[in-house]
Design a protein around this motif. Structure first.
Motif, PDB file in Angstrom:
ATOM      1  N   TRP A  60      36.112  40.726  27.041  1.00 40.64           N
ATOM      2  CA  TRP A  60      36.772  39.685  27.595  1.00 40.64           C
ATOM      3  C   TRP A  60      36.472  39.550  29.217  1.00 40.64           C
ATOM      4  O   TRP A  60      36.657  38.324  29.635  1.00 40.64           O
ATOM      5  N   SER A  61      36.578  40.491  29.623  1.00 39.60           N
ATOM      6  CA  SER A  61      36.278  40.216  31.385  1.00 39.60           C
ATOM      7  C   SER A  61      34.933  39.679  31.355  1.00 39.60           C
ATOM      8  O   SER A  61      35.061  38.565  32.342  1.00 39.60           O
ATOM      9  N   PHE A  72      35.324  35.846  30.568  1.00 38.38           N
ATOM     10  CA  PHE A  72      36.146  35.098  31.346  1.00 38.38           C
ATOM     11  C   PHE A  72      35.443  34.994  32.698  1.00 38.38           C
ATOM     12  O   PHE A  72      35.493  33.825  33.117  1.00 38.38           O
ATOM     13  N   ALA A  73      34.784  35.963  33.149  1.00 37.94           N
ATOM     14  CA  ALA A  73      34.067  35.778  34.439  1.00 37.94           C
ATOM     15  C   ALA A  73      33.009  34.730  34.526  1.00 37.94           C
ATOM     16  O   ALA A  73      32.722  33.896  35.253  1.00 37.94           O
ATOM     17  N   ALA A  79      42.188  42.704  37.420  1.00 35.89           N
ATOM     18  CA  ALA A  79      43.325  42.576  36.571  1.00 35.89           C
ATOM     19  C   ALA A  79      42.553  43.601  35.346  1.00 35.89           C
ATOM     20  O   ALA A  79      43.245  44.379  34.878  1.00 35.89           O
ATOM     21  N   PHE A  80      41.437  43.012  34.845  1.00 30.22           N
ATOM     22  CA  PHE A  80      40.795  43.638  33.694  1.00 30.22           C
ATOM     23  C   PHE A  80      40.400  45.130  34.202  1.00 30.22           C
ATOM     24  O   PHE A  80      40.414  45.931  33.108  1.00 30.22           O
ATOM     25  N   ILE A 112      40.104  37.772  40.996  1.00 28.93           N
ATOM     26  CA  ILE A 112      41.518  38.009  40.493  1.00 28.93           C
ATOM     27  C   ILE A 112      41.628  38.594  38.919  1.00 28.93           C
ATOM     28  O   ILE A 112      42.237  39.693  38.649  1.00 28.93           O
ATOM     29  N   PRO A 113      40.988  37.921  38.105  1.00 27.94           N
ATOM     30  CA  PRO A 113      40.920  38.356  36.598  1.00 27.94           C
ATOM     31  C   PRO A 113      39.980  39.516  36.339  1.00 27.94           C
ATOM     32  O   PRO A 113      40.495  40.582  35.647  1.00 27.94           O
TER      33      PRO A 113
END
Length: 105
Positions: A28-29, A32-33, A58-59, A54-55
């Motif tokens: 997912w990281s 998403f990136a 968080a991941f 930021i994400p």
């Protein structure tokens, strides 16, 4: 002996779930990136690339959390494997302190 095998299987299933969660978070990281990079590349505003971090951070923290839990359950598995006491089926890992040198890779 049968209770001990069931207990070890329970711990092993938890370890599998933690490893699976960690793997999914990494996937997912990356997804998403990549999506953020594609969307921000179209606007060509480089200052917005800070939002990419930021994400990812968080991941990273979530992945670290699942890896820590996995290592603690591996330590619990090792303790349960070595003990010959009566099995109480306790899965509490609060007091488990693992040493990275003790884990077999």
């Amino acid at each position: 002996m049968e209770d001990k095998l069931k207990y070890l299987e329970m711990i092993q299933e938890i370890i599998k779930r933690m490893a699976s969660n960690s793997f999914l978070l990494k996937g997912w990281s990356v997804t998403f990136a990549s999506a953020i990079i594609v969307l921000l590349d179209q606007t060509m505003k480089q200052e917005y690339f800070i939002f990419l971090y930021i994400p990812v951070i968080a991941f990273w923290f979530l992945d670290s959390y699942y890896l820590q839990l996995e290592r603690k359950y591996k330590a619990l598995y090792d303790i349960a494997r070595k003990e010959n006491n009566e099995i109480d089926f306790c899965l509490n890992i609060e007091n488990i302190i693992y040493n990275s040198n003790d884990l077999n890779h």
